[in-house]
Design a protein around this motif. Structure first.
Motif, PDB file in Angstrom:
ATOM      1  N   ALA A 306       7.009  19.844  -5.952  1.00  0.00           N
ATOM      2  CA  ALA A 306       5.721  19.890  -5.232  1.00  0.00           C
ATOM      3  C   ALA A 306       5.660  18.853  -4.119  1.00  0.00           C
ATOM      4  CB  ALA A 306       4.585  19.666  -6.213  1.00  0.00           C
ATOM      5  N   LYS A 307       6.655  17.944  -4.067  1.00  0.00           N
ATOM      6  CA  LYS A 307       6.674  16.829  -3.096  1.00  0.00           C
ATOM      7  C   LYS A 307       5.389  15.998  -3.222  1.00  0.00           C
ATOM      8  CE  LYS A 307      10.614  17.950  -1.227  1.00  0.00           C
ATOM      9  NZ  LYS A 307      11.648  17.556  -2.153  1.00  0.00           N
ATOM     10  N   ILE A 308       5.059  15.671  -4.465  1.00  0.00           N
ATOM     11  CA  ILE A 308       3.863  14.876  -4.744  1.00  0.00           C
ATOM     12  C   ILE A 308       4.287  13.563  -5.405  1.00  0.00           C
ATOM     13  CG2 ILE A 308       1.861  14.752  -6.333  1.00  0.00           C
ATOM     14  CD1 ILE A 308       1.258  17.647  -5.571  1.00  0.00           C
ATOM     15  N   VAL A 309       3.679  12.457  -4.954  1.00  0.00           N
ATOM     16  CA  VAL A 309       3.936  11.161  -5.583  1.00  0.00           C
ATOM     17  C   VAL A 309       2.629  10.668  -6.199  1.00  0.00           C
ATOM     18  CG1 VAL A 309       5.732  10.582  -3.899  1.00  0.00           C
ATOM     19  CG2 VAL A 309       3.434   9.732  -3.535  1.00  0.00           C
ATOM     20  N   ALA A 310       2.742   9.855  -7.266  1.00  0.00           N
ATOM     21  CA  ALA A 310       1.530   9.374  -7.935  1.00  0.00           C
ATOM     22  C   ALA A 310       1.743   7.957  -8.419  1.00  0.00           C
ATOM     23  CB  ALA A 310       1.201  10.287  -9.110  1.00  0.00           C
ATOM     24  N   SER A 311       0.703   7.117  -8.257  1.00  0.00           N
ATOM     25  CA  SER A 311       0.792   5.707  -8.655  1.00  0.00           C
ATOM     26  C   SER A 311      -0.527   5.263  -9.272  1.00  0.00           C
ATOM     27  CB  SER A 311       1.055   4.813  -7.441  1.00  0.00           C
ATOM     28  OG  SER A 311       2.257   5.150  -6.812  1.00  0.00           O
ATOM     29  N   ARG A 312      -0.425   4.448 -10.309  1.00  0.00           N
ATOM     30  CA  ARG A 312      -1.616   3.843 -10.897  1.00  0.00           C
ATOM     31  C   ARG A 312      -1.926   2.562 -10.137  1.00  0.00           C
ATOM     32  NH1 ARG A 312      -3.596   4.536 -16.295  1.00  0.00           N
ATOM     33  NH2 ARG A 312      -5.557   3.381 -16.435  1.00  0.00           N
ATOM     34  N   LEU A 313      -3.165   2.433  -9.689  1.00  0.00           N
ATOM     35  CA  LEU A 313      -3.565   1.223  -8.961  1.00  0.00           C
ATOM     36  C   LEU A 313      -4.595   0.482  -9.803  1.00  0.00           C
ATOM     37  CD1 LEU A 313      -3.887   2.835  -5.388  1.00  0.00           C
ATOM     38  CD2 LEU A 313      -1.960   1.509  -6.263  1.00  0.00           C
ATOM     39  N   GLY A 314      -4.111  -0.317 -10.734  1.00  0.00           N
ATOM     40  CA  GLY A 314      -5.017  -1.037 -11.623  1.00  0.00           C
ATOM     41  C   GLY A 314      -5.566  -0.115 -12.694  1.00  0.00           C
ATOM     42  N   ALA A 315      -6.479  -0.667 -13.509  1.00  0.00           N
ATOM     43  CA  ALA A 315      -6.973   0.101 -14.658  1.00  0.00           C
ATOM     44  C   ALA A 315      -7.752   1.334 -14.228  1.00  0.00           C
ATOM     45  CB  ALA A 315      -7.868  -0.805 -15.512  1.00  0.00           C
ATOM     46  N   ALA A 321      -0.500  11.668  -3.885  1.00  0.00           N
ATOM     47  CA  ALA A 321      -0.337  11.938  -2.447  1.00  0.00           C
ATOM     48  C   ALA A 321       0.771  12.949  -2.197  1.00  0.00           C
ATOM     49  CB  ALA A 321       0.002  10.623  -1.720  1.00  0.00           C
ATOM     50  N   GLY A 322       0.622  13.679  -1.097  1.00  0.00           N
ATOM     51  CA  GLY A 322       1.671  14.642  -0.751  1.00  0.00           C
ATOM     52  C   GLY A 322       1.382  15.353   0.552  1.00  0.00           C
ATOM     53  N   THR A 323       2.084  16.450   0.800  1.00  0.00           N
ATOM     54  CA  THR A 323       1.966  17.339   1.954  1.00  0.00           C
ATOM     55  C   THR A 323       2.553  16.764   3.246  1.00  0.00           C
ATOM     56  OG1 THR A 323      -0.374  17.407   1.290  1.00  0.00           O
ATOM     57  CG2 THR A 323       0.365  19.156   2.657  1.00  0.00           C
ATOM     58  N   VAL A 342      -5.549  17.964  -6.603  1.00  0.00           N
ATOM     59  CA  VAL A 342      -6.451  17.940  -7.771  1.00  0.00           C
ATOM     60  C   VAL A 342      -5.860  18.830  -8.873  1.00  0.00           C
ATOM     61  CG1 VAL A 342      -8.804  18.394  -8.575  1.00  0.00           C
ATOM     62  CG2 VAL A 342      -8.429  17.542  -6.255  1.00  0.00           C
ATOM     63  N   GLU A 343      -5.367  20.021  -8.457  1.00  0.00           N
ATOM     64  CA  GLU A 343      -4.776  20.942  -9.453  1.00  0.00           C
ATOM     65  C   GLU A 343      -3.565  20.304 -10.125  1.00  0.00           C
ATOM     66  OE1 GLU A 343      -4.098  24.385  -7.016  1.00  0.00           O
ATOM     67  OE2 GLU A 343      -6.277  24.658  -6.809  1.00  0.00           O
ATOM     68  N   TRP A 344      -2.798  19.559  -9.357  1.00  0.00           N
ATOM     69  CA  TRP A 344      -1.613  18.868  -9.915  1.00  0.00           C
ATOM     70  C   TRP A 344      -2.054  17.901 -11.024  1.00  0.00           C
ATOM     71  CZ3 TRP A 344       0.401  13.905 -10.347  1.00  0.00           C
ATOM     72  CH2 TRP A 344       1.782  13.791 -10.534  1.00  0.00           C
ATOM     73  N   CYS A 345      -3.124  17.169 -10.784  1.00  0.00           N
ATOM     74  CA  CYS A 345      -3.654  16.238 -11.808  1.00  0.00           C
ATOM     75  C   CYS A 345      -4.081  17.021 -13.048  1.00  0.00           C
ATOM     76  CB  CYS A 345      -4.887  15.489 -11.288  1.00  0.00           C
ATOM     77  SG  CYS A 345      -4.503  14.300 -10.027  1.00  0.00           S
ATOM     78  N   ASN A 346      -4.821  18.111 -12.820  1.00  0.00           N
ATOM     79  CA  ASN A 346      -5.333  18.879 -13.969  1.00  0.00           C
ATOM     80  C   ASN A 346      -4.187  19.495 -14.774  1.00  0.00           C
ATOM     81  OD1 ASN A 346      -7.887  18.216 -13.146  1.00  0.00           O
ATOM     82  ND2 ASN A 346      -8.202  20.125 -11.996  1.00  0.00           N
ATOM     83  N   ARG A 347      -3.108  19.857 -14.058  1.00  0.00           N
ATOM     84  CA  ARG A 347      -1.968  20.490 -14.739  1.00  0.00           C
ATOM     85  C   ARG A 347      -1.182  19.489 -15.586  1.00  0.00           C
ATOM     86  NH1 ARG A 347       3.041  23.543 -11.659  1.00  0.00           N
ATOM     87  NH2 ARG A 347       4.244  23.960 -13.528  1.00  0.00           N
TER      88      ARG A 347
END
Ligand SMILES: Cc1cc2nc3c(=O)[nH]c(=O)nc-3n(C[C@H](O)[C@H](O)[C@H](O)COP(=O)(O)OP(=O)(O)OC[C@H]3O[C@@H](n4cnc5c(N)ncnc54)[C@H](O)[C@@H]3O)c2cc1C
Length: 428
Positions: A306-315, A321-323, A342-347
Protein backbone atom coordinates in the motif's frame (compact mmCIF):
# COMPACT_ATOMS: atom_id res chain seq x y z
CA UNK A 1 20.91 47.39 2.67
CA UNK A 2 22.72 45.46 5.42
CA UNK A 3 26.53 45.38 5.58
CA UNK A 4 28.23 42.24 4.28
CA UNK A 5 30.16 40.20 6.83
CA UNK A 6 32.60 37.81 5.17
CA UNK A 7 31.46 34.89 7.34
CA UNK A 8 27.77 35.57 6.78
CA UNK A 9 25.54 32.90 5.28
CA UNK A 10 21.87 33.12 4.34
CA UNK A 11 19.83 29.93 4.56
CA UNK A 12 16.63 30.01 2.52
CA UNK A 13 13.94 27.85 4.16
CA UNK A 14 13.21 26.79 7.73
CA UNK A 15 12.11 23.19 7.19
CA UNK A 16 14.19 20.28 8.50
CA UNK A 17 16.91 20.84 5.87
CA UNK A 18 17.19 24.59 6.49
CA UNK A 19 17.25 24.40 10.29
CA UNK A 20 19.75 21.52 10.46
CA UNK A 21 21.94 23.40 7.93
CA UNK A 22 21.72 26.63 9.96
CA UNK A 23 22.68 24.74 13.14
CA UNK A 24 25.69 23.03 11.57
CA UNK A 25 26.90 26.28 9.97
CA UNK A 26 26.49 28.15 13.27
CA UNK A 27 28.55 25.45 15.03
CA UNK A 28 31.30 25.99 12.44
CA UNK A 29 31.41 29.66 13.37
CA UNK A 30 29.39 31.22 10.54
CA UNK A 31 27.01 34.13 11.13
CA UNK A 32 23.75 32.61 9.91
CA UNK A 33 20.42 34.19 8.93
CA UNK A 34 17.45 31.97 8.04
CA UNK A 35 14.55 33.24 5.89
CA UNK A 36 11.07 31.68 5.76
CA UNK A 37 7.66 33.16 4.90
CA UNK A 38 5.95 31.17 7.67
CA UNK A 39 5.73 32.36 11.29
CA UNK A 40 7.43 29.21 12.64
CA UNK A 41 9.83 26.50 11.52
CA UNK A 42 8.61 23.32 9.78
CA UNK A 43 5.23 24.56 8.59
CA UNK A 44 5.44 23.02 5.08
CA UNK A 45 6.58 19.48 4.23
CA UNK A 46 8.35 19.07 7.58
CA UNK A 47 5.01 19.46 9.38
CA UNK A 48 3.26 16.07 9.67
CA UNK A 49 5.19 13.43 7.76
CA UNK A 50 5.41 9.68 8.39
CA UNK A 51 7.88 10.11 11.27
CA UNK A 52 10.25 7.36 10.13
CA UNK A 53 14.03 7.67 10.39
CA UNK A 54 14.33 4.80 8.00
CA UNK A 55 17.52 3.51 6.45
CA UNK A 56 15.34 0.45 5.73
CA UNK A 57 13.31 2.59 3.29
CA UNK A 58 16.37 3.79 1.36
CA UNK A 59 15.48 2.06 -1.92
CA UNK A 60 15.16 4.70 -4.65
CA UNK A 61 11.97 4.41 -6.72
CA UNK A 62 13.74 4.41 -10.11
CA UNK A 63 12.94 0.90 -11.36
CA UNK A 64 10.87 -0.68 -14.13
CA UNK A 65 8.77 -2.45 -11.52
CA UNK A 66 7.77 0.96 -10.03
CA UNK A 67 6.92 2.20 -13.53
CA UNK A 68 4.73 -0.86 -14.26
CA UNK A 69 3.02 -0.66 -10.85
CA UNK A 70 2.50 3.06 -11.43
CA UNK A 71 0.73 2.45 -14.75
CA UNK A 72 -1.50 -0.18 -13.09
CA UNK A 73 -2.26 2.10 -10.13
CA UNK A 74 -3.21 5.00 -12.38
CA UNK A 75 -6.34 3.08 -13.36
CA UNK A 76 -7.29 2.21 -9.76
CA UNK A 77 -9.09 4.72 -7.53
CA UNK A 78 -7.51 5.07 -4.06
CA UNK A 79 -4.19 3.63 -5.31
CA UNK A 80 -0.88 4.86 -3.82
CA UNK A 81 0.04 6.78 -7.00
CA UNK A 82 -1.87 9.43 -8.92
CA UNK A 83 -0.69 11.39 -11.96
CA UNK A 84 -2.67 14.36 -13.20
CA UNK A 85 -2.52 13.78 -16.99
CA UNK A 86 -2.57 17.54 -17.74
CA UNK A 87 0.68 18.11 -19.67
CA UNK A 88 3.44 20.20 -18.14
CA UNK A 89 7.07 20.55 -19.21
CA UNK A 90 8.16 20.37 -15.55
CA UNK A 91 6.40 17.02 -14.98
CA UNK A 92 7.47 15.45 -18.27
CA UNK A 93 11.11 16.54 -17.98
CA UNK A 94 11.14 15.14 -14.42
CA UNK A 95 9.66 11.84 -15.57
CA UNK A 96 12.15 11.52 -18.44
CA UNK A 97 15.01 12.04 -15.97
CA UNK A 98 13.39 9.57 -13.55
CA UNK A 99 13.50 6.90 -16.31
CA UNK A 100 17.07 7.83 -17.23
CA UNK A 101 18.14 7.13 -13.62
CA UNK A 102 16.84 3.51 -13.65
CA UNK A 103 20.32 2.06 -14.47
CA UNK A 104 21.58 3.69 -11.23
CA UNK A 105 18.90 2.03 -9.07
CA UNK A 106 21.27 -0.13 -7.06
CA UNK A 107 24.10 2.41 -6.82
CA UNK A 108 21.75 5.17 -5.58
CA UNK A 109 19.98 2.81 -3.16
CA UNK A 110 23.31 1.78 -1.61
CA UNK A 111 24.45 5.41 -1.31
CA UNK A 112 21.12 6.43 0.29
CA UNK A 113 21.36 3.58 2.81
CA UNK A 114 24.89 4.70 3.75
CA UNK A 115 23.75 8.31 4.17
CA UNK A 116 20.72 7.26 6.25
CA UNK A 117 22.91 5.23 8.61
CA UNK A 118 25.44 8.08 8.92
CA UNK A 119 22.61 10.56 9.63
CA UNK A 120 21.43 8.79 12.80
CA UNK A 121 24.22 9.89 15.14
CA UNK A 122 24.15 13.49 13.88
CA UNK A 123 20.41 13.71 14.52
CA UNK A 124 20.69 12.18 17.98
CA UNK A 125 23.72 14.30 18.96
CA UNK A 126 21.94 17.55 18.04
CA UNK A 127 18.83 16.48 20.01
CA UNK A 128 20.81 15.42 23.06
CA UNK A 129 23.11 18.41 23.22
CA UNK A 130 20.16 20.82 22.86
CA UNK A 131 17.68 18.86 25.01
CA UNK A 132 15.10 18.44 22.23
CA UNK A 133 12.07 16.27 23.03
CA UNK A 134 10.55 14.89 19.83
CA UNK A 135 8.68 11.70 20.76
CA UNK A 136 11.67 9.61 19.77
CA UNK A 137 10.89 5.87 19.74
CA UNK A 138 13.81 3.46 19.35
CA UNK A 139 11.69 0.41 18.59
CA UNK A 140 12.72 -0.34 15.00
CA UNK A 141 10.74 -0.45 11.75
CA UNK A 142 8.83 -3.52 10.56
CA UNK A 143 8.12 -4.02 6.83
CA UNK A 144 5.35 -6.56 6.22
CA UNK A 145 4.21 -8.49 3.10
CA UNK A 146 1.05 -10.32 2.08
CA UNK A 147 2.21 -12.12 -1.09
CA UNK A 148 5.25 -14.33 -1.79
CA UNK A 149 6.04 -12.20 -4.87
CA UNK A 150 6.30 -8.99 -2.80
CA UNK A 151 8.27 -10.78 -0.11
CA UNK A 152 10.80 -12.11 -2.66
CA UNK A 153 11.21 -8.61 -4.15
CA UNK A 154 11.90 -7.35 -0.61
CA UNK A 155 14.57 -10.03 -0.17
CA UNK A 156 16.38 -8.56 -3.17
CA UNK A 157 16.11 -5.04 -1.71
CA UNK A 158 17.46 -6.33 1.62
CA UNK A 159 20.55 -7.66 -0.18
CA UNK A 160 21.06 -4.26 -1.81
CA UNK A 161 20.67 -2.38 1.48
CA UNK A 162 23.19 -4.74 3.06
CA UNK A 163 25.77 -3.41 0.55
CA UNK A 164 25.15 -0.01 2.15
CA UNK A 165 25.76 -1.49 5.60
CA UNK A 166 22.16 -1.99 6.75
CA UNK A 167 21.07 -5.09 8.66
CA UNK A 168 17.39 -5.78 7.87
CA UNK A 169 16.38 -9.06 9.50
CA UNK A 170 13.92 -11.46 7.81
CA UNK A 171 11.02 -12.36 10.13
CA UNK A 172 8.29 -15.03 10.03
CA UNK A 173 4.55 -14.32 10.44
CA UNK A 174 4.84 -15.58 14.06
CA UNK A 175 7.72 -13.18 14.74
CA UNK A 176 5.67 -10.32 13.24
CA UNK A 177 2.97 -11.03 15.84
CA UNK A 178 5.55 -10.96 18.63
CA UNK A 179 7.28 -7.79 17.39
CA UNK A 180 3.98 -5.88 17.10
CA UNK A 181 1.08 -7.70 18.80
CA UNK A 182 -1.55 -5.05 17.91
CA UNK A 183 -1.08 -5.58 14.14
CA UNK A 184 -3.87 -7.83 12.79
CA UNK A 185 -3.77 -9.69 9.44
CA UNK A 186 -2.25 -12.59 7.53
CA UNK A 187 1.28 -12.04 6.31
CA UNK A 188 3.78 -14.23 4.45
CA UNK A 189 6.71 -12.58 6.24
CA UNK A 190 8.49 -9.35 6.91
CA UNK A 191 11.76 -7.56 7.54
CA UNK A 192 12.66 -5.91 10.80
CA UNK A 193 15.29 -3.17 11.17
CA UNK A 194 15.83 -2.67 14.87
CA UNK A 195 18.38 0.13 14.32
CA UNK A 196 15.74 2.38 12.65
CA UNK A 197 13.70 4.75 14.78
CA UNK A 198 10.95 7.37 14.66
CA UNK A 199 10.02 10.82 15.93
CA UNK A 200 8.06 14.00 15.32
CA UNK A 201 9.82 16.09 12.64
CA UNK A 202 7.89 19.26 13.52
CA UNK A 203 8.84 19.11 17.21
CA UNK A 204 12.47 18.33 16.36
CA UNK A 205 12.81 21.16 13.82
CA UNK A 206 11.24 23.71 16.18
CA UNK A 207 13.42 22.54 19.08
CA UNK A 208 16.52 22.92 16.92
CA UNK A 209 15.33 26.32 15.61
CA UNK A 210 15.04 27.51 19.23
CA UNK A 211 18.56 26.23 19.92
CA UNK A 212 19.81 28.10 16.82
CA UNK A 213 18.16 31.33 18.03
CA UNK A 214 19.69 30.92 21.52
CA UNK A 215 23.13 30.63 19.92
CA UNK A 216 22.92 33.67 17.70
CA UNK A 217 21.29 32.51 14.44
CA UNK A 218 18.92 35.19 13.13
CA UNK A 219 15.57 33.61 12.25
CA UNK A 220 13.70 35.89 9.88
CA UNK A 221 10.25 34.29 9.99
CA UNK A 222 7.41 35.87 8.04
CA UNK A 223 9.98 36.85 5.40
CA UNK A 224 9.95 35.39 1.89
CA UNK A 225 12.96 35.62 -0.38
CA UNK A 226 11.68 37.10 -3.62
CA UNK A 227 14.84 36.79 -5.67
CA UNK A 228 18.55 36.14 -5.30
CA UNK A 229 21.61 37.08 -7.30
CA UNK A 230 25.16 35.87 -6.77
CA UNK A 231 28.40 37.56 -7.85
CA UNK A 232 32.11 37.06 -7.17
CA UNK A 233 31.97 38.68 -3.69
CA UNK A 234 28.70 37.36 -2.33
CA UNK A 235 24.96 37.13 -2.71
CA UNK A 236 22.17 39.74 -2.78
CA UNK A 237 18.68 38.74 -1.62
CA UNK A 238 15.47 40.71 -1.97
CA UNK A 239 12.92 39.70 0.62
CA UNK A 240 9.47 40.79 1.72
CA UNK A 241 8.44 40.75 5.37
CA UNK A 242 4.65 40.31 5.61
CA UNK A 243 2.98 43.16 3.74
CA UNK A 244 5.83 45.60 4.29
CA UNK A 245 8.22 46.84 1.64
CA UNK A 246 11.05 44.96 -0.03
CA UNK A 247 14.27 44.55 2.00
CA UNK A 248 17.69 44.10 0.39
CA UNK A 249 20.24 41.90 2.15
CA UNK A 250 23.82 41.05 1.32
CA UNK A 251 25.61 37.88 2.49
CA UNK A 252 28.88 36.15 1.80
CA UNK A 253 27.17 32.91 0.85
CA UNK A 254 23.72 31.36 0.47
CA UNK A 255 22.42 27.83 1.04
CA UNK A 256 19.14 27.02 -0.69
CA UNK A 257 16.98 24.71 1.47
CA UNK A 258 13.59 25.83 0.18
CA UNK A 259 11.96 22.46 -0.46
CA UNK A 260 9.76 22.53 -3.55
CA UNK A 261 10.62 26.24 -4.12
CA UNK A 262 14.32 25.42 -4.55
CA UNK A 263 13.95 24.84 -8.31
CA UNK A 264 12.81 28.42 -8.93
CA UNK A 265 15.45 29.94 -6.65
CA UNK A 266 18.14 27.77 -8.28
CA UNK A 267 17.20 29.00 -11.74
CA UNK A 268 17.66 32.63 -10.51
CA UNK A 269 21.14 31.60 -9.37
CA UNK A 270 22.00 29.98 -12.71
CA UNK A 271 21.56 26.35 -11.63
CA UNK A 272 19.16 23.60 -12.64
CA UNK A 273 17.69 21.67 -9.70
CA UNK A 274 14.75 19.81 -11.21
CA UNK A 275 12.71 19.16 -8.04
CA UNK A 276 9.08 18.12 -8.56
CA UNK A 277 6.48 18.51 -5.77
CA UNK A 278 5.28 14.94 -5.12
CA UNK A 279 2.25 15.26 -2.89
CA UNK A 280 1.63 12.95 0.04
CA UNK A 281 -1.00 12.72 2.75
CA UNK A 282 -1.07 11.83 6.41
CA UNK A 283 -3.57 11.40 9.19
CA UNK A 284 -2.71 11.81 12.86
CA UNK A 285 -5.08 9.66 14.89
CA UNK A 286 -5.72 11.05 18.38
CA UNK A 287 -5.70 8.13 20.80
CA UNK A 288 -8.11 9.61 23.31
CA UNK A 289 -8.85 6.58 25.50
CA UNK A 290 -6.70 4.01 27.25
CA UNK A 291 -8.31 1.33 25.09
CA UNK A 292 -7.27 3.14 21.88
CA UNK A 293 -3.76 3.64 23.22
CA UNK A 294 -3.49 -0.08 23.96
CA UNK A 295 -4.83 -1.03 20.51
CA UNK A 296 -2.32 1.14 18.57
CA UNK A 297 1.18 -0.08 17.67
CA UNK A 298 4.44 1.20 19.15
CA UNK A 299 6.69 -0.39 16.54
CA UNK A 300 6.82 1.67 13.34
CA UNK A 301 5.39 -0.07 10.25
CA UNK A 302 5.86 0.00 6.49
CA UNK A 303 3.27 -1.68 4.28
CA UNK A 304 5.19 -1.98 1.01
CA UNK A 305 2.15 -2.99 -1.03
CA UNK A 306 0.00 0.00 0.00
CA UNK A 307 3.11 2.25 0.30
CA UNK A 308 1.91 3.35 3.73
CA UNK A 309 4.15 4.15 6.71
CA UNK A 310 2.99 4.45 10.33
CA UNK A 311 4.62 5.77 13.51
CA UNK A 312 3.53 6.18 17.11
CA UNK A 313 4.17 9.71 18.36
CA UNK A 314 3.95 9.43 22.12
CA UNK A 315 1.12 7.83 24.06
CA UNK A 316 -1.73 9.68 22.40
CA UNK A 317 -0.90 10.09 18.68
CA UNK A 318 -0.56 7.63 15.81
CA UNK A 319 0.61 8.96 12.41
CA UNK A 320 -0.18 7.16 9.13
CA UNK A 321 1.16 8.51 5.82
CA UNK A 322 1.30 7.59 2.17
CA UNK A 323 0.39 8.36 -1.48
CA UNK A 324 2.45 9.91 -4.25
CA UNK A 325 0.45 12.40 -6.29
CA UNK A 326 1.91 14.23 -9.31
CA UNK A 327 -0.39 17.23 -9.40
CA UNK A 328 1.81 20.32 -9.44
CA UNK A 329 1.94 22.63 -6.41
CA UNK A 330 -1.65 21.87 -5.37
CA UNK A 331 -1.86 21.25 -1.61
CA UNK A 332 -5.62 20.57 -1.27
CA UNK A 333 -6.49 17.79 1.15
CA UNK A 334 -8.51 15.41 -0.99
CA UNK A 335 -10.94 13.11 0.87
CA UNK A 336 -10.49 10.30 -1.67
CA UNK A 337 -6.77 10.13 -0.68
CA UNK A 338 -7.42 10.39 3.07
CA UNK A 339 -10.04 7.58 3.11
CA UNK A 340 -7.49 4.80 2.23
CA UNK A 341 -5.35 5.86 5.22
CA UNK A 342 -8.33 5.61 7.58
CA UNK A 343 -9.36 2.27 6.03
CA UNK A 344 -5.80 1.00 6.49
CA UNK A 345 -6.05 1.76 10.23
CA UNK A 346 -9.44 0.06 10.51
CA UNK A 347 -8.14 -2.99 8.64
CA UNK A 348 -4.92 -3.57 10.59
CA UNK A 349 -5.92 -2.09 13.97
CA UNK A 350 -9.65 -2.88 14.21
CA UNK A 351 -9.78 -2.19 17.94
CA UNK A 352 -8.29 1.31 17.60
CA UNK A 353 -10.88 4.03 17.06
CA UNK A 354 -10.38 6.46 14.15
CA UNK A 355 -13.19 8.76 15.29
CA UNK A 356 -10.72 11.62 15.84
CA UNK A 357 -7.95 12.32 13.35
CA UNK A 358 -6.22 15.29 11.73
CA UNK A 359 -5.70 15.06 7.94
CA UNK A 360 -2.75 16.77 6.22
CA UNK A 361 -1.11 17.02 2.79
CA UNK A 362 2.47 18.03 1.98
CA UNK A 363 4.73 18.22 -1.08
CA UNK A 364 7.86 16.06 -1.13
CA UNK A 365 10.70 18.01 -2.82
CA UNK A 366 11.83 15.20 -5.08
CA UNK A 367 14.74 15.01 -7.51
CA UNK A 368 14.20 12.69 -10.52
CA UNK A 369 17.04 10.37 -9.42
CA UNK A 370 15.79 10.54 -5.79
CA UNK A 371 19.18 11.79 -4.57
CA UNK A 372 19.29 15.03 -2.56
CA UNK A 373 21.24 17.88 -4.13
CA UNK A 374 24.07 18.63 -1.69
CA UNK A 375 26.51 20.72 -3.69
CA UNK A 376 28.08 24.02 -4.58
CA UNK A 377 26.37 25.90 -7.42
CA UNK A 378 27.92 27.38 -10.54
CA UNK A 379 28.71 30.45 -8.52
CA UNK A 380 31.13 29.47 -5.72
CA UNK A 381 29.09 31.44 -3.15
CA UNK A 382 25.96 29.37 -3.78
CA UNK A 383 25.14 26.02 -2.15
CA UNK A 384 22.24 23.58 -2.11
CA UNK A 385 20.93 21.19 0.50
CA UNK A 386 17.57 20.24 -0.94
CA UNK A 387 15.54 17.68 -2.89
CA UNK A 388 15.35 14.98 -0.21
CA UNK A 389 12.02 13.62 -1.51
CA UNK A 390 10.50 10.89 0.65
CA UNK A 391 13.49 10.78 3.03
CA UNK A 392 14.14 14.33 4.24
CA UNK A 393 13.65 13.48 7.91
CA UNK A 394 15.96 10.48 7.58
CA UNK A 395 18.75 12.22 5.67
CA UNK A 396 18.83 15.90 6.68
CA UNK A 397 21.14 15.56 9.67
CA UNK A 398 23.95 14.17 7.51
CA UNK A 399 23.36 16.32 4.42
CA UNK A 400 23.38 19.43 6.66
CA UNK A 401 26.76 18.35 7.96
CA UNK A 402 27.98 17.74 4.39
CA UNK A 403 26.85 21.11 3.06
CA UNK A 404 28.25 23.00 6.05
CA UNK A 405 31.56 21.30 5.41
CA UNK A 406 31.41 22.40 1.72
CA UNK A 407 30.71 25.98 2.80
CA UNK A 408 33.60 25.78 5.30
CA UNK A 409 35.98 24.48 2.63
CA UNK A 410 34.97 27.23 0.21
CA UNK A 411 35.55 29.81 2.94
CA UNK A 412 39.02 28.47 3.61
CA UNK A 413 39.83 28.36 -0.10
CA UNK A 414 38.88 32.02 -0.46
CA UNK A 415 41.36 32.72 2.34
CA UNK A 416 38.70 34.34 4.52
CA UNK A 417 38.74 33.55 8.22
CA UNK A 418 35.68 32.22 9.95
CA UNK A 419 35.19 34.32 13.09
CA UNK A 420 34.37 33.15 16.58
CA UNK A 421 34.15 29.37 16.61
CA UNK A 422 30.82 28.71 18.27
CA UNK A 423 31.67 25.65 20.28
CA UNK A 424 34.60 24.49 22.37
CA UNK A 425 35.19 21.40 20.28
CA UNK A 426 35.51 23.53 17.12
CA UNK A 427 37.81 25.96 18.84
CA UNK A 428 40.07 23.13 20.03
C1 LIG B 1 3.17 12.31 3.41
C2 LIG B 1 4.66 12.40 3.63
C3 LIG B 1 5.29 11.46 4.44
C4 LIG B 1 6.67 11.51 4.64
N1 LIG B 1 7.24 10.61 5.49
C5 LIG B 1 8.60 10.66 5.70
C6 LIG B 1 9.20 9.75 6.61
O1 LIG B 1 8.53 8.93 7.27
N2 LIG B 1 10.56 9.79 6.76
C7 LIG B 1 11.33 10.69 6.05
O2 LIG B 1 12.56 10.66 6.18
N3 LIG B 1 10.76 11.62 5.22
C8 LIG B 1 9.42 11.61 5.03
N4 LIG B 1 8.83 12.52 4.18
C9 LIG B 1 9.70 13.49 3.48
C10 LIG B 1 10.10 14.66 4.37
O3 LIG B 1 9.00 15.10 5.14
C11 LIG B 1 10.63 15.79 3.48
O4 LIG B 1 11.67 15.29 2.67
C12 LIG B 1 11.18 16.95 4.29
O5 LIG B 1 10.22 17.42 5.21
C13 LIG B 1 11.58 18.09 3.34
O6 LIG B 1 12.17 19.10 4.14
P1 LIG B 1 12.67 20.45 3.45
O7 LIG B 1 13.30 21.26 4.51
O8 LIG B 1 13.44 20.12 2.24
O9 LIG B 1 11.32 21.13 2.91
P2 LIG B 1 10.21 21.93 3.74
O10 LIG B 1 9.93 21.31 5.05
O11 LIG B 1 9.05 22.12 2.81
O12 LIG B 1 10.91 23.32 4.01
C14 LIG B 1 11.17 24.24 3.00
C15 LIG B 1 10.94 25.63 3.58
O13 LIG B 1 11.34 26.60 2.61
C16 LIG B 1 10.50 27.69 2.75
N5 LIG B 1 10.54 28.52 1.54
C17 LIG B 1 10.02 28.23 0.33
N6 LIG B 1 10.19 29.27 -0.50
C18 LIG B 1 10.85 30.23 0.20
C19 LIG B 1 11.29 31.53 -0.12
N7 LIG B 1 11.10 32.07 -1.31
N8 LIG B 1 11.90 32.26 0.85
C20 LIG B 1 12.12 31.74 2.08
N9 LIG B 1 11.71 30.50 2.42
C21 LIG B 1 11.09 29.76 1.49
C22 LIG B 1 9.14 27.07 3.00
O14 LIG B 1 8.24 28.01 3.62
C23 LIG B 1 9.48 25.89 3.91
O15 LIG B 1 9.32 26.21 5.27
C24 LIG B 1 7.45 12.51 3.98
C25 LIG B 1 6.82 13.46 3.19
C26 LIG B 1 5.44 13.42 3.02
C27 LIG B 1 4.76 14.46 2.18
Amino acid sequence: MTEIQDNSVAVIGAGITGITTAYKLMKRGFAVTVFDPNSYAAMETSYANGGQLSASNAEVWNSWSTVLKGIKWMLKPGAPLLVNPKPSWHKFSWMAEFLAAIPKHEENTVTTARLAIAARQHLIDMAESEGIEFNREDRGILHFYKTPKDFEAAQRVTAMLAKGGLVRREVTPEEIRTIEPTLKGDFVGGFFTDSDFTGDIHKYTNGLAAACARQGVVLKFGTAVLDTKADAEGVTLHARRGNSGIETHRFGKVVVCAGTASRKLASQLGDRVNIYPVKGYSITVNLTTEADQAAAPWVSLLDDDAKIVASRLGADRFRVAGTAEFNGFNKDICKARIDPLVEWCNRYFPEMSTRQFVPWAGLRPMMPNMMPRVAQGRNPNVFYNTGHGHLGWTLSAITADMVSSLVGAAQEQSGTKIFAPASKELAA
